[in-house]
Write an enzyme that holds these catalytic residues in place. Structure first.
Site, PDB file in Angstrom:
ATOM      1  N   HIS A 260      10.238 -23.259  22.130  1.00 16.78           N
ATOM      2  CA  HIS A 260       8.792 -23.069  22.009  1.00 16.78           C
ATOM      3  C   HIS A 260       8.082 -24.401  21.766  1.00 16.78           C
ATOM      4  O   HIS A 260       6.863 -24.468  21.868  1.00 16.78           O
ATOM      5  CB  HIS A 260       8.443 -22.033  20.937  1.00 16.78           C
ATOM      6  CG  HIS A 260       8.587 -22.475  19.521  1.00 16.78           C
ATOM      7  ND1 HIS A 260       9.697 -22.208  18.755  1.00 16.78           N
ATOM      8  CD2 HIS A 260       7.734 -23.154  18.710  1.00 16.78           C
ATOM      9  CE1 HIS A 260       9.530 -22.697  17.543  1.00 16.78           C
ATOM     10  NE2 HIS A 260       8.352 -23.287  17.483  1.00 16.78           N
TER      11      HIS A 260
ATOM     12  N   ASP B  43      15.243 -19.284  22.013  1.00 15.69           N
ATOM     13  CA  ASP B  43      14.312 -20.333  21.588  1.00 15.69           C
ATOM     14  C   ASP B  43      15.068 -21.595  21.176  1.00 15.69           C
ATOM     15  O   ASP B  43      15.073 -22.003  20.013  1.00 15.69           O
ATOM     16  CB  ASP B  43      13.450 -19.812  20.437  1.00 15.69           C
ATOM     17  CG  ASP B  43      12.270 -20.715  20.143  1.00 15.69           C
ATOM     18  OD1 ASP B  43      12.104 -21.737  20.845  1.00 15.69           O
ATOM     19  OD2 ASP B  43      11.514 -20.402  19.206  1.00 15.69           O
TER      20      ASP B  43
ATOM     21  N   SER C  25       9.147 -26.863  13.553  1.00 12.00           N
ATOM     22  CA  SER C  25       9.817 -26.204  14.666  1.00 12.00           C
ATOM     23  C   SER C  25      10.816 -27.140  15.343  1.00 12.00           C
ATOM     24  O   SER C  25      10.524 -28.303  15.616  1.00 12.00           O
ATOM     25  CB  SER C  25       8.792 -25.759  15.714  1.00 12.00           C
ATOM     26  OG  SER C  25       8.042 -24.664  15.271  1.00 12.00           O
TER      27      SER C  25
END
Length: 262
Positions: A76, A117, A212
């Site tokens: 992502h 992901d 992230s």
């Protein structure tokens, strides 16, 4: 009796409410590039030489060096990116030892997993030293190890609590890995599947916006077991934080990079 049963079912339904997962990259952030470890501690220079900052066009993520020429991160972060600048050895985010910029052109330096992901970034060869180094993946002997109740460290750049001013010094936090069944009580079994690993976040200690793609590395053995994926809209809520489970993706990583430990 029927009324009591109905009320019991209603209460049970309310208590089983599933939290919505949120990618740390997508949490509200200031105009300044940021990463966050909430309620962690400042890292000393060289504590996490495998941790890299990833600057995209308009957002910031983390990643892990897994070889002289590969970084592992979250899909992502890389989805839709035409290029990324990698910051190496940057205890202070804007003071990297050096940087590289790579793209998703003909050489396909950015490789996204189609169904999970997680992503790979091919980088120019980097030499290792105490400020810039790789982290080892789990070996194939550990591919079925869930690491439940083991302690691990996550690192990233930025603020130390929700809404805080955002320092640029690398922050780390020690977190305990939990059973997926415990994590499913917050996010549901549709989100927390076999490829997900979760950690407890007591006392507001957690990953947060900008983390992230960053690393989760075991205290025992220094193995990269997680890639930061999701949490809730409040990083200090106490809800578990979710990661891609690296052992689940060992074949995929090996097939694209040749990296494997036996």
């Amino acid at each position: 009796m029927k009324v009591f049963i109905v009320l019991t079912l209603i209460i049970a339904g309310v208590s089983a409410k599933v939290e919505e997962q949120v990618h740390p990259k997508d949490l509200p952030r200031s105009a300044k590039i940021q990463g966050r470890i909430t309620n962690g501690y400042p890292a000393y220079e060289g504590k996490a030489p495998y941790a890299v900052g990833l600057s995209f066009n308009g957002w910031w993520c983390g990643g892990s060096i897994i070889a002289h020429d590969w970084v592992l991160t979250a899909a992502h972060c890389t989805n839709g990116a035409s290029s990324v600048t990698i910051y190496y050895g940057a205890t202070w985010r804007t003071n990297a030892q050096f940087t590289h910029t790579v793209g998703s052109g003909d050489r396909n330096d950015i490789i996204n997993h189609h169904n999970a992901d997680i992503a790979l970034i091919r980088i120019p060869h980097v030499d290792f030293w105490h400020m810039v180094n790789k982290v080892e993946l789990p070996s194939y002997n550990d591919r079925y190890n869930d690491f439940n109740e083991r302690w691990a460290v996550a690192c990233g750049w930025g603020g130390t609590y929700d809404g805080s001013p955002l320092p640029d010094w690398l922050q780390c936090v020690d977190l305990q890995i939990i059973h997926n069944s415990e994590c499913q009580r917050t996010y549901g079994s549709g989100t927390v599947t076999d490829n997900i690993l979760c950690v407890r976040t007591p006392d507001g200690k957690s990953t947060c916006g900008g983390d992230s793609g960053g690393p989760l590395v075991t205290h025992d053995g220094n193995k990269l077991v997680g890639v930061t994926n999701f949490g809730t809209s409040s990083c200090t809520s106490g809800a578990p934080a979710g990661f891609q489970r690296v052992t689940y993706h060992l074949d995929w990583i090996r097939d694209h990079t040749g990296i494997a430990y036996y």
